[in-house]
Scaffold this active site. Sequence first.
Site, short mmCIF file in Angstrom:
data_model
loop_
_atom_site.label_atom_id
_atom_site.label_comp_id
_atom_site.label_asym_id
_atom_site.label_seq_id
_atom_site.Cartn_x
_atom_site.Cartn_y
_atom_site.Cartn_z
N ASP A 1 -11.09 2.94 4.36
CA ASP A 1 -11.53 1.57 4.10
C ASP A 1 -13.06 1.46 4.08
O ASP A 1 -13.60 0.41 3.77
CB ASP A 1 -10.99 0.62 5.19
CG ASP A 1 -9.64 0.03 4.80
OD1 ASP A 1 -9.45 -0.23 3.59
OD2 ASP A 1 -8.79 -0.17 5.69
N GLN B 1 -4.46 -1.86 9.57
CA GLN B 1 -4.29 -3.15 8.89
C GLN B 1 -4.89 -4.28 9.72
O GLN B 1 -4.58 -4.43 10.90
CB GLN B 1 -2.79 -3.40 8.63
CG GLN B 1 -2.50 -4.66 7.85
CD GLN B 1 -3.11 -4.66 6.45
OE1 GLN B 1 -3.03 -3.67 5.73
NE2 GLN B 1 -3.76 -5.75 6.07
N LYS C 1 0.84 -1.20 0.00
CA LYS C 1 0.00 0.00 0.00
C LYS C 1 0.88 1.25 0.00
O LYS C 1 0.59 2.24 -0.68
CB LYS C 1 -0.94 -0.01 1.22
CG LYS C 1 -2.03 -1.08 1.07
CD LYS C 1 -2.81 -1.34 2.34
CE LYS C 1 -3.76 -2.51 2.15
NZ LYS C 1 -4.43 -2.96 3.38
#
Length: 297
Positions: free
Chosen positions: A121, A98, A54
């Site tokens: 997200d 994460q 990422k």
Amino acid sequence: MPARRLDGKAIAQQIQSELREKVSEFALEQGFIPALAAILVGDDPASQVYVRNKQLACERVGIASQLHRLAADASEEQLLELVGSLNRQHDVHGILVQLPLPKSIQTTRILDAVHPFKDVDAFHPENVGLLSQGRPRFLPCTPHGVLQVLHRERIPVAGKHVVIVGRSDIVGKPLAMLLQAKDSPLGSEMANATVTVCHSQTRDLSEQTRQADILIAAIGRARFITGDMVRQDAVVVDVGINRTEQGLAGDVDAESVSQVASAITPVPGGIGPLTVTMLLANTLRAAELIHYSTRPH
Ligand code: NAP
């Protein structure tokens, strides 16, 4: 004829090059660079690879990235404190926690603490609620990646019967919401599907999957969907990423399904690269949101 391969990697590269231009225009106009802060707890090797990928993707499109690491035995309070401090930092626009987090930490408590405007997200209940009402603030990354592949491969979903196997909060559920919405940021042809969602308690799964014009597998079981479960000429999207002794495998048995389907996404090189790319798009959107919501009128 074997199924057409839907090249997610090439589509992701195309979208990243479009994003690079948009980020550079944004930075020129606004005088600051969108920034993503990633939080990694513990030292799970797969999570480390995901976070690194990422960060590299951020670099490619000109987004600034930061990595905040906590030890595996960090407490929930420490993690909440870190999220709180990133929420308050004006030069951080997107926050990524994460997953998975260590078992000692309540994941929902952490995800709920991320500011909804920085929730790249799209896991925060406020953003899930907006999505369910057909007015999303952020499009969830993996479902958006699936839509982008179909859109750019000119496979409209409107009026089609889409069967999704998997009902997780990350993939199956938000994907169903997007597909059955009345409209989509990608155009109404990429919404208005009739959607069936299957899961581990679905009776006679094959009966369901064989009804699909478009079959999407998000199960987490290597090569679970086999050719006999797929209707002739269906489009098959494989979201699964499973680590096997032979390397990475999808949820779809590509060999048998390719003989029946008209098109299929590969693993690797299918939805995975799109997920990362859509995270970058959300980071730019977060920077725009923060800028426009704080600008004096
Ligand atoms: P998850 O949270 O474990 O959900 C799996 C879903 O599959 C659940 O709804 C489960 O049903 C269903 N399922 C499990 N066994 C089944 C069976 N035998 N028959 C029918 N349904 C079954 O997984 P996830 O987070 O959605 O991820 C799914 C897969 O996608 C994984 O391989 C993951 O690594 C991958 N993934 C890939 C990306 C990407 O970027 N490509 C992103 C996210 C995830 P129940 O609800 O009844 O348990």
